[in-house]
Design a protein around this motif. Structure first.
Motif, PDB file in Angstrom:
ATOM      1  N   UNK A   1      -3.549   5.126  -9.162  1.00  0.00           N
ATOM      2  CA  UNK A   1      -2.575   4.305  -7.903  1.00  0.00           C
ATOM      3  C   UNK A   1      -3.097   4.894  -6.482  1.00  0.00           C
TER       4      UNK A   1
ATOM      5  N   UNK B   1       4.207   1.518  -1.026  1.00  0.00           N
ATOM      6  CA  UNK B   1       4.733   2.031  -2.220  1.00  0.00           C
ATOM      7  C   UNK B   1       3.773   2.477  -3.307  1.00  0.00           C
ATOM      8  N   UNK B   2       2.565   1.767  -3.385  1.00  0.00           N
ATOM      9  CA  UNK B   2       1.530   2.083  -4.382  1.00  0.00           C
ATOM     10  C   UNK B   2       1.222   3.584  -4.206  1.00  0.00           C
TER      11      UNK B   2
ATOM     12  N   UNK C   1       8.054  10.923 -11.346  1.00  0.00           N
ATOM     13  CA  UNK C   1       8.370   9.762 -12.086  1.00  0.00           C
ATOM     14  C   UNK C   1       7.430   9.871 -13.511  1.00  0.00           C
TER      15      UNK C   1
ATOM     16  N   UNK D   1      -6.049   3.213  -5.832  1.00  0.00           N
ATOM     17  CA  UNK D   1      -6.016   1.747  -5.461  1.00  0.00           C
ATOM     18  C   UNK D   1      -5.388   1.449  -4.433  1.00  0.00           C
TER      19      UNK D   1
ATOM     20  N   UNK E   1       0.334   9.659 -17.189  1.00  0.00           N
ATOM     21  CA  UNK E   1       1.054   9.711 -16.133  1.00  0.00           C
ATOM     22  C   UNK E   1       0.344  10.004 -14.797  1.00  0.00           C
ATOM     23  N   UNK E   2      -0.234  11.379 -14.866  1.00  0.00           N
ATOM     24  CA  UNK E   2      -1.195  12.061 -14.033  1.00  0.00           C
ATOM     25  C   UNK E   2      -2.387  10.974 -13.684  1.00  0.00           C
TER      26      UNK E   2
ATOM     27  N   UNK F   1       3.089   6.088  -2.700  1.00  0.00           N
ATOM     28  CA  UNK F   1       4.234   6.644  -2.933  1.00  0.00           C
ATOM     29  C   UNK F   1       4.328   6.838  -4.365  1.00  0.00           C
ATOM     30  N   UNK F   2       4.234   5.928  -5.340  1.00  0.00           N
ATOM     31  CA  UNK F   2       4.277   6.016  -6.846  1.00  0.00           C
ATOM     32  C   UNK F   2       3.149   6.613  -7.248  1.00  0.00           C
TER      33      UNK F   2
ATOM     34  N   UNK G   1       1.761   9.433  -5.561  1.00  0.00           N
ATOM     35  CA  UNK G   1       2.388  10.795  -5.510  1.00  0.00           C
ATOM     36  C   UNK G   1       3.388  10.992  -6.448  1.00  0.00           C
ATOM     37  N   UNK G   2       4.363  10.297  -6.562  1.00  0.00           N
ATOM     38  CA  UNK G   2       5.450  10.830  -7.687  1.00  0.00           C
ATOM     39  C   UNK G   2       5.055  10.776  -8.982  1.00  0.00           C
ATOM     40  N   UNK G   3       3.897  10.195  -9.272  1.00  0.00           N
ATOM     41  CA  UNK G   3       3.268  10.400 -10.549  1.00  0.00           C
ATOM     42  C   UNK G   3       2.439  11.734 -10.860  1.00  0.00           C
ATOM     43  N   UNK G   4       2.477  12.424  -9.531  1.00  0.00           N
ATOM     44  CA  UNK G   4       1.558  13.586  -9.480  1.00  0.00           C
ATOM     45  C   UNK G   4       0.017  13.399  -9.800  1.00  0.00           C
TER      46      UNK G   4
ATOM     47  N   UNK H   1       9.891  15.978  -3.810  1.00  0.00           N
ATOM     48  CA  UNK H   1       9.791  14.368  -4.233  1.00  0.00           C
ATOM     49  C   UNK H   1       9.916  14.556  -5.817  1.00  0.00           C
ATOM     50  N   UNK H   2      10.430  13.551  -6.202  1.00  0.00           N
ATOM     51  CA  UNK H   2      11.020  13.544  -7.516  1.00  0.00           C
ATOM     52  C   UNK H   2       9.822  13.080  -8.463  1.00  0.00           C
TER      53      UNK H   2
ATOM     54  N   UNK I   1       0.866  -1.317   0.139  1.00  0.00           N
ATOM     55  CA  UNK I   1      -0.062  -0.124   0.033  1.00  0.00           C
ATOM     56  C   UNK I   1       0.850   1.305  -0.162  1.00  0.00           C
TER      57      UNK I   1
ATOM     58  N   UNK J   1      -2.376   7.673 -14.374  1.00  0.00           N
ATOM     59  CA  UNK J   1      -2.035   6.575 -13.548  1.00  0.00           C
ATOM     60  C   UNK J   1      -1.994   6.766 -12.165  1.00  0.00           C
TER      61      UNK J   1
END
Lengths: 138, 61
Positions: free
Chosen positions: A114, A50-51, B4, A117, A107-108, A53-54, A56-59, B1-2, A48, A110
């Motif tokens: 994420x 990592x998902x 991706x 999900x 990307x946004x 965080x990903x 957030x990183x994909x904005x 935060x980077x 949960x 997804x």
């Protein structure tokens, strides 16, 4: 008959599940840690986290509850509940000022999915913790 | 935060991976069953991903 008696005796007593559910919501996998299932709790927490965080990183954008036609209500209120289900991750993110506007781009897109999900997977983890706490599951 | 940037395929594979882990952890009774179920879910996700990808490519003309 004897088997039933043995099965009932072997079943763990139903615990107070409110605290388990609350902890499982706030900290993904927390319910499993509380119920002494650290391995499974760690896997749930990692997945949960990592998902999220990903996302957030994909904005990804967080959903805000909106009403209007049925589809809008389902998407925005459902998305908001999905985001909220991540517990502390969601609360901390909002408190720290994350406010990504909804932008075009896969990307946004997804990222937003994420984030939702991650919350929905945490709902599954909460249900599992509830079943363990009530003795329906080992 | 980077920030991706992932392709559709990478994002979908990551989604499949973490969803499969959770589905495996919460559904079955023993660790071996959980592992088998998680791997099977992941394989189904990937198969659906590739199948739908081809369907969209062919349907697009």
């Amino acid at each position: 008959m004897a088997t039933n008696v043995k099965a009932q005796a072997a079943a763990p007593p139903a615990r107070g599940w409110y605290g388990v559910i609350l902890l499982a919501w706030l900290v993904p996998g927390g319910g499993h840690f509380l119920l002494k299932r650290p391995g499974r709790g760690a896997l749930l927490l990692a997945s949960v986290a990592i998902m999220f965080l990903l996302g957030l990183m994909m904005r990804g954008a967080m959903f805000q509850p909106q009403t209007g036609d049925v589809l809008t209500t389902i998407i925005y209120c459902g998305g908001f509940l999905g985001d909220l289900a991540s517990g502390l991750f969601y609360l901390l993110t909002v408190w720290l000022g994350y406010a990504q506007p909804d932008m075009a781009g896969h990307v946004h897109d997804y990222g937003a999915k994420f984030l939702v999900a991650a919350g929905l997977l945490n709902v599954l983890a909460m249900v599992d913790a509830y079943e363990i706490a009530t003795g329906e599951k080992e | 935060m980077p920030k991706m940037n992932l392709s559709h395929f990478e994002a979908a594979i990551l989604f499949a991976l973490f969803s499969s882990v959770v589905l495996g952890v919460i559904t079955k009774r023993t660790d071996a069953e959980r592992l088998r179920y998680g791997v099977r879910c992941f394989a189904y996700f990937v198969a659906a991903l590739i199948g739908l990808g081809w369907l969209m490519k062919l349907g697009h003309g």
